[in-house]
Design a protein around this motif. Structure first.
Motif, PDB file in Angstrom:
ATOM      1  N   UNK A  67       0.828  -1.213   0.000  1.00 17.60           N
ATOM      2  CA  UNK A  67       0.000   0.000   0.000  1.00 17.60           C
ATOM      3  C   UNK A  67       0.863   1.265   0.000  1.00 17.60           C
ATOM      4  N   UNK A  68       0.367   2.289  -0.662  1.00 21.51           N
ATOM      5  CA  UNK A  68       1.094   3.565  -0.715  1.00 21.51           C
ATOM      6  C   UNK A  68       1.162   4.224   0.661  1.00 21.51           C
ATOM      7  N   UNK A  69       0.183   3.949   1.512  1.00 23.83           N
ATOM      8  CA  UNK A  69       0.178   4.600   2.822  1.00 23.83           C
ATOM      9  C   UNK A  69       1.280   4.096   3.746  1.00 23.83           C
ATOM     10  N   UNK A  70       2.034   3.074   3.324  1.00 25.38           N
ATOM     11  CA  UNK A  70       3.187   2.632   4.108  1.00 25.38           C
ATOM     12  C   UNK A  70       4.293   3.689   4.095  1.00 25.38           C
ATOM     13  N   UNK A 221      17.898  -1.038  10.722  1.00 25.14           N
ATOM     14  CA  UNK A 221      16.819  -0.252  10.119  1.00 25.14           C
ATOM     15  C   UNK A 221      15.853  -1.163   9.381  1.00 25.14           C
ATOM     16  N   UNK A 222      16.374  -2.193   8.732  1.00 25.26           N
ATOM     17  CA  UNK A 222      15.512  -3.158   8.042  1.00 25.26           C
ATOM     18  C   UNK A 222      14.568  -3.837   9.029  1.00 25.26           C
ATOM     19  N   UNK A 223      15.105  -4.218  10.188  1.00 28.50           N
ATOM     20  CA  UNK A 223      14.277  -4.864  11.211  1.00 28.50           C
ATOM     21  C   UNK A 223      13.193  -3.905  11.724  1.00 28.50           C
ATOM     22  N   UNK A 224      13.555  -2.637  11.898  1.00 25.76           N
ATOM     23  CA  UNK A 224      12.579  -1.648  12.374  1.00 25.76           C
ATOM     24  C   UNK A 224      11.431  -1.491  11.377  1.00 25.76           C
ATOM     25  N   UNK A 225      11.767  -1.440  10.092  1.00 20.37           N
ATOM     26  CA  UNK A 225      10.733  -1.278   9.062  1.00 20.37           C
ATOM     27  C   UNK A 225       9.816  -2.498   9.037  1.00 20.37           C
ATOM     28  N   UNK A 228       7.242  -2.811  11.788  1.00 24.11           N
ATOM     29  CA  UNK A 228       6.057  -1.947  11.691  1.00 24.11           C
ATOM     30  C   UNK A 228       4.869  -2.678  11.076  1.00 24.11           C
ATOM     31  N   UNK A 229       5.164  -3.594  10.150  1.00 24.95           N
ATOM     32  CA  UNK A 229       4.089  -4.218   9.386  1.00 24.95           C
ATOM     33  C   UNK A 229       3.961  -5.720   9.668  1.00 24.95           C
ATOM     34  N   UNK A 230       4.556  -6.151  10.769  1.00 23.23           N
ATOM     35  CA  UNK A 230       4.432  -7.557  11.163  1.00 23.23           C
ATOM     36  C   UNK A 230       2.978  -7.883  11.480  1.00 23.23           C
ATOM     37  N   UNK A 233      -1.745  -7.452   6.772  1.00 16.89           N
ATOM     38  CA  UNK A 233      -2.143  -8.132   5.550  1.00 16.89           C
ATOM     39  C   UNK A 233      -1.076  -8.042   4.471  1.00 16.89           C
ATOM     40  N   UNK A 234      -0.144  -7.109   4.644  1.00 21.13           N
ATOM     41  CA  UNK A 234       0.938  -6.946   3.656  1.00 21.13           C
ATOM     42  C   UNK A 234       2.256  -6.767   4.408  1.00 21.13           C
ATOM     43  N   UNK A 235       2.790  -7.889   4.899  1.00 22.87           N
ATOM     44  CA  UNK A 235       4.066  -7.839   5.610  1.00 22.87           C
ATOM     45  C   UNK A 235       5.199  -7.518   4.634  1.00 22.87           C
ATOM     46  N   UNK A 236       6.264  -6.965   5.158  1.00 25.86           N
ATOM     47  CA  UNK A 236       7.360  -6.514   4.299  1.00 25.86           C
ATOM     48  C   UNK A 236       8.646  -7.297   4.561  1.00 25.86           C
TER      49      UNK A 236
END
Length: 385
Positions: A67-70, A221-225, A228-230, A233-236
């Motif tokens: 999503x763009x709102x990420x 920083x990768x882990x922090x990002x 956030x989305x763990x 519906x759209x994990x990163x």
């Protein structure tokens, strides 16, 4: 000087045999160099990656968008200094054979993260102002003969329909490793069209490009990002740009291993051919070497003659092979088009070619040199070449 003249006379005493051996060496060294360059070209994207950029994508697959709102939440992560995004466009220019990478990007933020794309200020501004504008690399523009202001029609595959973009800028690579065979268009223009034709696909991005200040903190920083989305519906999945590029290279790892193996097998084969040549040479000159020993020349002198002749032939073959590889690699790059965006014979590869030739020369002379150093003078003088 005398020794060099002696080596030259010995090396070309049998011109046909030496000529055929040289041809084999040149072909082998050329093939070795081209195969090594193909492997280097496969890794070009990895070598050109920046340690200050991360790529955030869907943890499932690249085919799933985010999503763009990420964007706002990623910008707020500690250590993130800049953010942009991109979608793979995947259009067809005239025919499927004209493949080249196309990305829909957020121009201002994306180009700021990629200083290796050198664009004239006026052209950059023209691209930013024109929502239907496009920017392409110098290599791609040269391939199709495009000039600034030309329309570029693309038949959509991921985004159906015919899309016509106006070329507003041509970028040059900051160095030889920069890919100059890409095309960039406005993400906002594509997204606006999707809002009208396929709202469920709008306001989504393929990958986020994250700029960071401290490369040593890339993992943190990768882990922090991703945290956030763990459990969303759209994990990163966030990783360094180099790791992201390596994930593509790993898909063809078996092919790369095979290419590297073939390049070494070629050298082993020519080494056997060269060894046979030197063995025949030593056998024919058995009486000569025995005479030299009878005149008081030490075994080391005979060994030096054989090694010198072998290295002279191998060195000449190596130099000619490297010289021939330069135009051949340029012709290969032209023939493959955009398959290998960066295809350049490197100084390291040329050094490896010369090193391979030297090793061939040394190994090929080892056995006959050892045999001739131990030759019995009487038995040698009895030999008739």
């Amino acid at each position: 000087m005398f020794l060099l003249r002696l080596l030259l006379k010995n090396a070309f005493r049998h011109q046909l045999r030496t000529g055929l051996t040289l041809i084999g060496l040149v072909v082998a060294i050329c093939a070795f160099g081209l195969l090594r360059t193909i492997v280097d070209a496969w890794y070009a994207g990895v070598e050109a990656s920046s340690s200050t950029r991360l790529v955030t994508r869907s943890s499932i697959s690249l085919t799933f968008q985010l999503p763009l709102n990420y964007a706002q939440r990623i910008r707020a992560v500690e250590g993130v200094r800049a953010l942009s995004w991109a979608n793979w466009f995947g259009g067809v220019y005239i025919t499927e054979r004209n493949f080249f990478p196309q990305f829909a990007i957020d121009p201002a933020s994306y180009l700021a993260l990629y200083p290796e794309y050198v664009i004239a200020d006026a052209d950059r501004l023209a691209f930013l102002r024109d929502r239907q504008g496009a920017v392409v690399g110098r290599g791609l523009a040269s391939k199709f003969g495009w000039q600034v202001g030309d329309p570029i029609p693309l038949r959509g595959t991921i985004y159906p329909g015919t899309w016509t973009f106006t070329l507003r800028a041509i970028y040059d690579g900051a160095d030889a490793k920069t890919d100059e065979n890409q095309m960039f268009v406005h993400w906002a223009f594509i997204n606006e069209s999707l809002r009208q034709t396929a709202r469920q696909r709008a306001d989504a991005v393929g990958v986020y490009i994250v700029g960071i200040d401290e490369p040593n903190n890339a993992a943190l920083i990768s882990q922090r990002i991703d945290a956030l989305f763990a459990n969303s519906l759209a994990e990163t999945l966030s990783e360094t740009e180099k790791a992201f590029q390596l994930s593509f290279v790993s898909m063809s790892e078996a092919i790369l291993v095979a290419i590297q193996a073939v390049s070494l097998i070629i050298i082993v084969i020519i080494m056997a051919v060269m060894a046979n040549t030197m063995t025949m040479t030593a056998r024919e000159r058995l009486a000569e070497y025995a005479t030299l020993k009878a005149l008081g020349f030490p075994p080391g002198f005979v060994v030096g003659l054989l090694y010198g002749e072998s290295l002279l032939i191998a060195g000449l073959g190596g130099v000619l092979g490297v010289a021939a590889t330069l135009p051949l690699s340029a012709a290969f790059a032209q023939a493959t088009g955009t398959l290998f965006p960066v295809f350049q014979l490197s100084a390291l590869t040329m050094g490896l070619q010369l090193l391979a030739a030297a090793i061939v020369g040394l190994v090929a002379a080892a056995w006959p040199a050892w045999r001739m150093s131990r030759i019995d003078i009487v038995d040698g003088l009895r030999h008739v070449a």
